[in-house]
Design a protein around this motif. Structure first.
Motif, PDB file in Angstrom:
ATOM      1  N   ALA B 155       0.839  -1.192   0.000  1.00  5.78           N
ATOM      2  CA  ALA B 155       0.000   0.000   0.000  1.00  5.78           C
ATOM      3  C   ALA B 155       0.878   1.247   0.000  1.00  5.78           C
ATOM      4  O   ALA B 155       2.002   1.235   0.496  1.00  5.78           O
ATOM      5  CB  ALA B 155      -0.911  -0.010   1.228  1.00  5.78           C
ATOM      6  N   LYS B 156       0.341   2.330  -0.563  1.00  8.00           N
ATOM      7  CA  LYS B 156       1.063   3.600  -0.514  1.00  8.00           C
ATOM      8  C   LYS B 156       1.149   4.054   0.946  1.00  8.00           C
ATOM      9  O   LYS B 156       0.148   4.068   1.656  1.00  8.00           O
ATOM     10  CB  LYS B 156       0.309   4.654  -1.326  1.00  8.00           C
ATOM     11  N   ASP B 207      -1.106  -6.917   7.128  1.00  2.69           N
ATOM     12  CA  ASP B 207      -2.450  -6.548   6.710  1.00  2.69           C
ATOM     13  C   ASP B 207      -2.566  -5.039   6.527  1.00  2.69           C
ATOM     14  O   ASP B 207      -3.252  -4.559   5.633  1.00  2.69           O
ATOM     15  CB  ASP B 207      -3.473  -7.033   7.739  1.00  2.69           C
ATOM     16  N   GLY B 208      -1.878  -4.299   7.384  1.00  3.94           N
ATOM     17  CA  GLY B 208      -1.957  -2.843   7.315  1.00  3.94           C
ATOM     18  C   GLY B 208      -1.338  -2.293   6.051  1.00  3.94           C
ATOM     19  O   GLY B 208      -1.661  -1.175   5.633  1.00  3.94           O
ATOM     20  N   LEU B 209      -0.437  -3.062   5.430  1.00  2.09           N
ATOM     21  CA  LEU B 209       0.251  -2.566   4.248  1.00  2.09           C
ATOM     22  C   LEU B 209      -0.209  -3.255   2.963  1.00  2.09           C
ATOM     23  O   LEU B 209       0.312  -2.994   1.890  1.00  2.09           O
ATOM     24  CB  LEU B 209       1.762  -2.753   4.416  1.00  2.09           C
ATOM     25  N   ARG B 210      -1.148  -4.178   3.121  1.00  2.00           N
ATOM     26  CA  ARG B 210      -1.616  -4.902   1.939  1.00  2.00           C
ATOM     27  C   ARG B 210      -2.343  -3.943   0.992  1.00  2.00           C
ATOM     28  O   ARG B 210      -3.047  -3.050   1.440  1.00  2.00           O
ATOM     29  CB  ARG B 210      -2.553  -6.035   2.362  1.00  2.00           C
ATOM     30  N   ARG B 212      -5.130  -2.634  -1.315  1.00  2.00           N
ATOM     31  CA  ARG B 212      -6.571  -2.921  -1.311  1.00  2.00           C
ATOM     32  C   ARG B 212      -7.258  -2.142  -2.409  1.00  2.00           C
ATOM     33  O   ARG B 212      -6.777  -1.176  -2.914  1.00  2.00           O
ATOM     34  CB  ARG B 212      -7.169  -2.587   0.056  1.00  2.00           C
TER      35      ARG B 212
END
Lengths: 212, 212
Positions: B155-156, B207-210, B212
């Motif tokens: 993720a950005k 999960d926080g950086l996946r 989406r």
DNA sequence: CGATAATTTGACCGATTGGTAAAAGCTTAC
DNA sequence: GTAAGCTTTTACCAATCGGTCAAATTATCG
């Protein structure tokens, strides 16, 4: 021939209140910057603009200043966690908890460092507070979080480590401020860094805890 | 009539190596537990099992011990970040960076606290290292992470704050160990807490950086 | 005002601090 | 073995530490 802290009149003098306030301010400056052992009564007295014996007229020992200072600061320090609301929407509660903690790191870095110094050096003066009131408060909020996870409102996770990670990431900006500034460099280390941090942490925690 | 540290023979004696090693060990114990200002030469000498003048034969001043100790520890401390591989798979790299940092918090808590004390008190002895080598290393790795985000592999996000958050969450278990133990309580504070922390942090960051 | 209590000061104390000097004891190479 | 160099110890120093004391000063109240 008066005994310190007005043994005869019982009630506190105007001068007493003012001076004790100045001493607490000075002590917060000094203790937060150098830790308990590294601080001297002289430094605190200097910062408070009074002589050492005069300071010792209001607080019998260095430990007494430290203890009372911690007592007074601890309750406000835990306010954000206490405000964590079981009835609120999980996302909103977590987001606002992060916001509040980050604001405290920005607005009260001395208080953060006071505790950081103390805990880092083994918490010799506040172990009871940690094991007692703090643990109870965290236990209570951990139960709330666990409830949200069970109800499928957030991802299953260990609530204690979630709280630890919110503490550490936010307080980092107060406790390790010099390092943060050094690494970000002149151009990025302005006040905007707190906004950047807030954006990042909200993304991290909210996406990291989203049910999938 | 010898001058300290073998001015005449140039090369180091066996005794010198042994004693300096013992002094570093002792200094790490003492400095990490009490910070620079809070530590005394006597305490270090005691911990090293030698007399104060004897210790001062090997290191001229308290500052010299501290400086050389930090120098020697700093490079190993940054090893995990240096190992961060631009060519690797983002998920695997982040996961293993968290693992390594957490292992270091578990296995080398004194080193972590040594730096924590130093930075917390304004980094008076290592500001140059922070602005120089550390910033350069972080800048380099931040660019890697930014590349991953641009390529849509994660993720950005702000890479600097990502690194800060990994530092803070992992080092928390070394620096704030007393607090962690106090809050977790007897039953949960065993060595298993590091496994629990690892599980939580991997979930949070991955999960926080996946995307989406 | 005057008296009583509260505050401030300066002089001081013993303990601890970082560090030194010099001589005694020990290693090592020849 | 012995001499040169390395290591350790004993005794010490000035500065700073946390804290005390009594006297001087100032504030408060009737």
């Amino acid at each position: 021939m008066a005994v310190p802290r007005a043994a005869k009149t019982q009630r506190r003098t105007r001068i007493q209140e003012e001076k004790e306030e100045r001493i607490f301010e000075a002590a917060l400056d000094v203790f937060s910057a150098q830790g308990f052992r590294g601080s001297t009564i002289d430094q605190i007295a200097d910062a408070a603009g009074m002589s050492k014996p005069n300071l010792l007229y209001y607080f019998r020992t260095k430990e007494a200043i430290h203890r009372q200072l911690i007592d007074r600061v601890l309750s406000t320090w835990l306010e954000p966690l206490r405000a964590f609301d079981a009835e609120g929407r999980p996302e909103a509660e977590i987001r606002s908890y992060i916001r509040r903690k980050l604001e405290m790191a920005r607005d009260f870095p001395r208080e953060s460092r006071l505790f950081a110094n103390e805990v880092l050096q083994g918490a010799p003066h506040i172990e009871d507070e940690l094991r007692g009131p703090l643990k109870e408060l965290v236990d209570e909020k951990a139960e709330v979080i666990r409830g949200w996870a069970r109800a499928g409102k957030i991802a299953k996770c260990d609530p204690y480590h979630l709280i630890f990670s919110i503490w550490s990431t936010t307080q980092h900006y107060a406790d390790f401020d010099v390092q943060v500034r050094a690494v970000l460099g002149q151009e990025q280390a302005g006040e905007g860094r707190f906004e950047d941090a807030a954006r990042f942490l909200e993304q991290l925690f909210l996406d990291g805890l989203r049910v999938r």
